[in-house]
Design a protein around this motif. Structure first.
Motif, short mmCIF file in Angstrom:
data_model
loop_
_atom_site.label_atom_id
_atom_site.label_comp_id
_atom_site.label_asym_id
_atom_site.label_seq_id
_atom_site.Cartn_x
_atom_site.Cartn_y
_atom_site.Cartn_z
N HIS A 78 56.43 32.77 39.86
CA HIS A 78 56.57 31.51 40.60
C HIS A 78 57.50 31.69 41.80
N GLU A 79 58.66 32.30 41.55
CA GLU A 79 59.63 32.46 42.64
C GLU A 79 59.15 33.48 43.68
N MET A 80 58.44 34.51 43.24
CA MET A 80 57.87 35.45 44.21
C MET A 80 56.80 34.77 45.06
N GLY A 81 56.14 33.76 44.49
CA GLY A 81 55.16 32.99 45.25
C GLY A 81 55.80 32.21 46.40
N HIS A 82 57.11 31.97 46.30
CA HIS A 82 57.86 31.39 47.42
C HIS A 82 58.47 32.48 48.30
N TYR A 83 59.05 33.47 47.64
CA TYR A 83 59.83 34.49 48.34
C TYR A 83 58.98 35.34 49.29
N LEU A 84 57.82 35.79 48.81
CA LEU A 84 57.00 36.69 49.63
C LEU A 84 56.44 36.01 50.88
N PRO A 85 55.90 34.75 50.79
CA PRO A 85 55.50 34.08 52.03
C PRO A 85 56.68 33.85 52.98
N ALA A 86 57.86 33.55 52.43
CA ALA A 86 59.03 33.37 53.29
C ALA A 86 59.33 34.66 54.05
N ARG A 87 59.31 35.78 53.35
CA ARG A 87 59.55 37.06 54.02
C ARG A 87 58.45 37.39 55.01
N VAL A 133 65.33 29.58 40.75
CA VAL A 133 65.25 29.06 42.12
C VAL A 133 65.50 30.19 43.11
N ILE A 134 64.98 30.03 44.31
CA ILE A 134 65.42 30.87 45.42
C ILE A 134 66.08 29.97 46.46
N GLN A 135 66.90 30.56 47.29
CA GLN A 135 67.59 29.81 48.34
C GLN A 135 67.00 30.19 49.69
N ILE A 136 66.47 29.19 50.40
CA ILE A 136 66.00 29.40 51.78
C ILE A 136 67.22 29.30 52.68
N LYS A 137 67.49 30.36 53.44
CA LYS A 137 68.77 30.46 54.15
C LYS A 137 68.72 30.04 55.61
N GLU A 138 67.56 29.60 56.08
CA GLU A 138 67.47 29.12 57.46
C GLU A 138 66.35 28.10 57.57
N PRO A 139 66.37 27.29 58.62
CA PRO A 139 65.35 26.25 58.75
C PRO A 139 63.94 26.83 58.77
N ILE A 140 63.00 26.12 58.14
CA ILE A 140 61.59 26.52 58.15
C ILE A 140 60.98 26.04 59.47
N PRO A 141 60.29 26.92 60.21
CA PRO A 141 59.86 26.60 61.58
C PRO A 141 58.90 25.43 61.70
N ASP A 142 57.89 25.33 60.81
CA ASP A 142 56.90 24.26 60.95
C ASP A 142 56.25 23.95 59.61
N LYS A 143 55.41 22.91 59.61
CA LYS A 143 54.84 22.42 58.36
C LYS A 143 53.82 23.38 57.75
N LYS A 144 53.14 24.19 58.55
CA LYS A 144 52.19 25.14 57.98
C LYS A 144 52.92 26.21 57.20
N ILE A 145 54.01 26.70 57.74
CA ILE A 145 54.82 27.69 57.03
C ILE A 145 55.46 27.03 55.79
N LEU A 146 55.91 25.80 55.93
CA LEU A 146 56.46 25.06 54.79
C LEU A 146 55.42 24.96 53.67
N PHE A 147 54.17 24.66 54.03
CA PHE A 147 53.11 24.55 53.03
C PHE A 147 52.90 25.88 52.31
N ASP A 148 52.80 26.96 53.08
CA ASP A 148 52.51 28.26 52.47
C ASP A 148 53.64 28.71 51.54
N ILE A 149 54.88 28.45 51.94
CA ILE A 149 56.02 28.80 51.08
C ILE A 149 56.04 27.88 49.86
N GLY A 150 55.77 26.60 50.06
CA GLY A 150 55.85 25.64 48.96
C GLY A 150 54.75 25.78 47.94
#
Length: 309
Positions: free
Chosen positions: A58-67, A92-109
């Motif tokens: 689950h957390e890698m499903g967030h972490y890898l798109p973020a990277r 949980v993982i911690q996102i350490k900087e603002p997410i640029p846009d809603k498409k990236i937010l969707f993919d990470i989420g």
């Protein structure tokens, strides 16, 4: 700057320990002997290993798109919870900087719940095949036992694979893999609640954008209605309102917008919540036959109108 992995490793090992020995923590009457610790380890390691794998995925499903998108994120922090029926509060993982846009937010989420949903479904279906049905005596006292509730999915798949079952006279002795699948589905369902910084909050905000602020509080009011079925959801309502928040923080729109495939995937994931949501997650045995507050109010109203159900 090099990341210190020590805390992540320690929390991971502690969570493995609390998952494996949650039965001993909840039952102080069990002798705390080395033999019992060894016995419990060999009984529960399939539960702890498979659930840790679900949480990690689950957390890698967030972490890898973020990277992938160049968004700085921490490795997973696992959350041990010794004195609980399931042994953890997830990870949980911690996102350490603002997410640029809603498409990236969707993919990470969306990546996290997709992974945990798929793996939890597999664990549950395989585990329930390996589970046993046991008879319950008519005078059996449930009051001191914990009972794990059903979602629509777990109820009907149990009936399909092991049934037909009458839960007044029968019970399921769940295989550790089925337990891991059940917990994984519960954690996925909670993460898919469409509020604030939960995964469901990321998904619904990405799909509907700023217009969702006009009606999200009404949806939150509907969610609070679930407290009439079980007090757990009142606690979660408090956490969402004061900590997680009902509305999502502002994220800019993507230049290209959200495509149809992403929107369809997001609607599917939110829709899956209906199937895997557990109205009464964990009950003390005395609650099993006790009507919910909703049932009592419903009955009271109809009796007041002179209608006997």
């Amino acid at each position: 700057m090099k990341t210190n992995h020590t805390l992540h490793i320690v929390l991971f090992l502690l969570t493995f320990f609390t998952l494996t020995y949650s039965d001993l923590f909840l039952n102080p009457n069990i002798p705390q002997t080395l033999d019992n610790y060894i016995l419990v380890f060999f009984e529960n390691w399939p539960y702890s290993v498979s659930l840790l794998f679900i949480l990690l995925a689950h957390e890698m499903g967030h972490y890898l798109p973020a990277r992938y998108y160049g968004v700085k994120a921490s490795l997973p922090f696992f959350i041990p919870l010794p004195f609980s029926p399931i042994g953890t509060m997830g990870a949980v993982i911690q996102i350490k900087e603002p997410i640029p846009d809603k498409k990236i937010l969707f993919d990470i989420g969306v990546g996290g719940p997709i992974m945990s949903l798929i793996l939890s479904l597999i664990a549950w279906l395989v585990g329930i095949h390996l589970s046993n049905v046991i008879a319950i005596a008519s005078d059996f006292d449930r009051s001191h036992f914990l009972i794990f509730g059903d979602s629509l999915f777990t109820y009907f798949t149990t009936q399909w694979i092991l049934g037909p079952l009458d839960f007044q006279t029968m019970d399921v002795q769940a295989h550790p893999l089925a337990r891991a699948g059940w917990v994984g589905l519960l954690i996925t369902a909670i993460n898919l609640l469409p509020f604030g910084q939960l995964d469901g909050g990321h998904i619904i905000y990405s799909i509907f954008g700023e217009s969702y602020r006009k009606w999200i509080h009404y949806l939150f009011g509907v969610f609070l209605f679930l407290a009439l079925f079980h007090f757990t959801w009142l606690i979660w309502g408090f956490l969402i309102y004061y900590l997680i928040k009902v509305e999502h923080p502002f994220i800019p729109d993507s230049y290209s917008g959200l495509d149809k495939v992403r929107k369809a995937l997001g609607i599917f994931m939110l829709g899956s919540l209906i199937l895997i949501f557990v109205p009464k997650p964990i009950m003390v045995g005395i609650e099993f036959d006790k009507p919910s507050l909703f049932t009592e109010i419903y009955t009271f109203i109809f009796q007041g109108l002179g209608i006997h159900l």
